[in-house]
Design an enzyme around this catalytic site. Structure first.
Site, PDB file in Angstrom:
ATOM      1  N   HIS A  17      74.355  40.701  85.157  1.00  0.00           N
ATOM      2  CA  HIS A  17      74.422  41.451  86.006  1.00  0.00           C
ATOM      3  C   HIS A  17      73.172  41.451  86.632  1.00  0.00           C
ATOM      4  CE1 HIS A  17      75.434  45.236  88.206  1.00  0.00           C
ATOM      5  NE2 HIS A  17      76.477  44.537  88.265  1.00  0.00           N
ATOM      6  N   ASP A  77      69.432  48.145  85.914  1.00  0.00           N
ATOM      7  CA  ASP A  77      70.797  48.015  85.771  1.00  0.00           C
ATOM      8  C   ASP A  77      70.843  47.605  84.173  1.00  0.00           C
ATOM      9  OD1 ASP A  77      72.917  45.331  86.505  1.00  0.00           O
ATOM     10  OD2 ASP A  77      72.147  46.095  87.913  1.00  0.00           O
ATOM     11  N   SER A 105      78.160  45.828  93.421  1.00  0.00           N
ATOM     12  CA  SER A 105      77.698  45.374  92.816  1.00  0.00           C
ATOM     13  C   SER A 105      76.029  44.371  93.039  1.00  0.00           C
ATOM     14  CB  SER A 105      77.465  44.913  91.687  1.00  0.00           C
ATOM     15  OG  SER A 105      78.193  46.200  90.662  1.00  0.00           O
TER      16      SER A 105
END
Length: 551
Positions: free
Chosen positions: A227, A187, A405
């Site tokens: 994220h 990520d 996601s």
């Protein structure tokens, strides 16, 4: 933090900070070699480049080692350095090296007899972040965090529905929380993970098995874009009453591959290198909430025709990762309501589990990308909650997020505990099983694929869970009485029945003093709004959650 294993360091060929180039105008290139001949590495001695866990994964799935598993020839790497190039990494699977060099230097490299070809990966070198901190934590005086599989729906907090939609909570109740399994998370960074209480068990129980930032060449991943923190929380968080991840008992590798400030092919190569790291370290599952279609110049964007399962760099890397026996779970993409509309790479790979997003009622989220791939594969494979999913931010706050996601890692965690309960199956068997369990398995399409894995089917695949412990409910319902059918294990004892709406709010409860095989509930269907409902039945320590739809 345990030190990285020697064989991983050898494969990555990591330079020190002092070796990092100062000429920002030099570009990164991928240099492909012609062969792996005359190498000191041999398939007869795999422990020189793979961990015992990596080898065990292959043995368990009857996967033979191939020359692709061998590291590149060290003599070739030395030759690149002698020719003036800075070698950042090497890739076993692509038989290549990531180098940084000038244009004149590149022409010299191309004259070497073992250099086959090259590919430019970015325009310039991005500066290395000066922010560094030690990863070692003084844990010897800190007691281990006791994580339990004996949970109730309230322990999951607002995140209950995203776990229950897939039956992850039932797998947890059966004792499958991911213990002994390893998930590699690729990520953008993981700020806050080293300080947020919901992740403290990863450190104190030694569930965090490794970290590396492939963007800046350092072990510290607890910075950059958050994220990755939110993605990780859907799987690994353990904060009873607030959020429980779908695989909170698993081990984790946290690998930063994405630079959120730019988009170039170098990030696909970072993904490749991280996947090789995960393979070497013995990971069972890779989760990647990343996708690639458009790049900044001079990198060339992909067209739809390129999404054929064989063209994109990251797609090839994902298939190679799957070939080692790892279950590769990737997000479909968030372009469903845009002009592009289609999935990205590596979601087009034919050996990965591609995950799309639905809302709490099981309806496709408008942003969730569509298939098929250019070669006609149905994509996504399955779907999970990705609209208003509950995740943690970098401060540890519980917030709602949208995107495949989050659907991807929710599914990855579920897939991990499902695989734990079916350990003899291969990675491809698990993909096949998840498709078979899908709510849309009889009519898969390029909107939601095979659908949401249905819990009532999933539980029968768990060893030790017999049909006697099963329960069924009328589905769908309209105006007729709701009928509950119970297996033998539920009979002649007190059973509590609760009906919850899609948000987890209890809207009906009933206590049955002595359960019978057929029970009519006092619930009045005509008063229910249309949508998805959960029916939770409990007797002693036995809990089962069923789903039904009000038409």
């Amino acid at each position: 933090m345990r030190p990285l294993l020697l064989y991983i360091c050898l494969i990555l060929c990591l330079p020190t900070l002092a070796q990092q180039p100062s000429e920002v105008e030099q570009q990164k290139r991928l240099i492909y070699f012609t062969n792996k001949q005359d190498s000191p590495y041999s398939l007869a001695n795999p422990l020189a480049f793979l961990s015992p866990k990596a080898l065990q994964r292959r043995v368990r799935q009857n996967i033979s080692l191939t020359t692709r598993d061998l590291p590149v020839n060290p003599a070739y790497v030395a030759g690149l350095k002698d020719a003036g190039a800075t070698v950042w990494y090497t890739s076993r699977w692509f038989n290549a090296a990531v180098v940084q060099c000038s244009e004149a230097n590149l022409q010299e490299l191309l004259t070497l007899p073992y250099v086959k070809s090259y590919r430019t990966l970015n325009r310039t070198t991005l500066p290395v972040s000066p922010q560094r901190k030690a990863l070692d934590r003084k844990l010897e005086t800190v007691p281990a965090v006791a994580i339990s599989s004996t949970l109730v729906s309230e322990d999951y907090g607002l995140a209950f529905h995203q776990a229950d939609m897939l039956g992850a909570d039932e797998l947890h109740a059966a004792g499958f929380i991911g213990e002994g399994m390893t998930i590699a998370v690729l990520d953008t960074g993981f700020p806050g993970v080293d300080s947020i209480p919901a992740f403290s068990h990863l450190f104190q129980n030694e569930q965090l098995k490794g970290t590396f930032d492939f963007v800046t060449k350092q072990e510290n991943v607890f910075l950059a874009n958050a994220h990755g923190t939110s993605v990780l929380s859907t799987m690994a968080a353990y904060a009873p009453g607030n959020i429980i991840g779908t695989a909170y008992g698993a081990n984790y590798l946290l690998l930063r591959t994405e630079d959120a400030a730019s988009e170039h092919h170098i990030e696909e190569i970072n993904w490749l290198l991280a996947a090789e790291y995960a393979d070497s370290a013995g990971a069972d599952v890779i989760n990647s909430s990343l996708g690639y279609t458009s790049f900044q110049a001079p990198s060339v964007s992909y067209t739809y025709d390129d999404l054929d399962g064989n063209t994109a760099l990251v797609t090839r890397a994902a298939d190679y990762a799957a070939a080692t026996g790892m279950l590769v779970v990737v997000s479909a993409g968030n372009d469903g309501d845009k002009a592009w509309q289609y999935i990205g790479a590596p979601a087009d790979a034919d050996s990965v589990l591609t995950v799309g997003a639905v809302d709490s009622l099981g309806v496709k989220a408008s942003f969730s990308s569509f298939g098929p791939t250019a070669d006609g594969q149905i994509k996504p494979d399955v779907v999970a909650l990705g609209l208003r999913a509950y995740v943690l931010n970098a401060s540890g706050g519980l917030v709602q997020g949208n995107g495949t996601s989050f659907a991807g890692p929710i599914m990855a965690g579920f897939s991990t505990v499902l695989w734990q309960s079916n350990r003899t199956k291969s990675n491809m068997d698990i993909i096949k099983l998840l498709r078979q369990l899908g709510s849309n398995a009889s009519r898969p399409n390029n909107s939601i694929g095979y659908g949401i894995p249905v819990y009532s089917h999933t539980v029968t695949s768990i060893p030790g869970v017999s049909l006697q412990a099963k329960a069924f409910i009328s589905n769908p319902v309209s105006r007729d009485p709701v009928r509950l059918t119970l297996g033998q294990a539920w009979l002649q004892q007190q059973v509590e029945v609760q009906v919850l709406d899609a948000t987890g709010k209890i809207i009906y409860s009933q206590l049955i003093a002595q359960a019978q095989p057929e029970q009519l509930l006092g619930l009045q269907p005509h008063k229910l709004q249309k949508g998805l409902y959960l029916c939770r039945i409990r007797s002693g320590s036995r809990v089962n959650t069923l789903r039904f739809v009000k038409l």
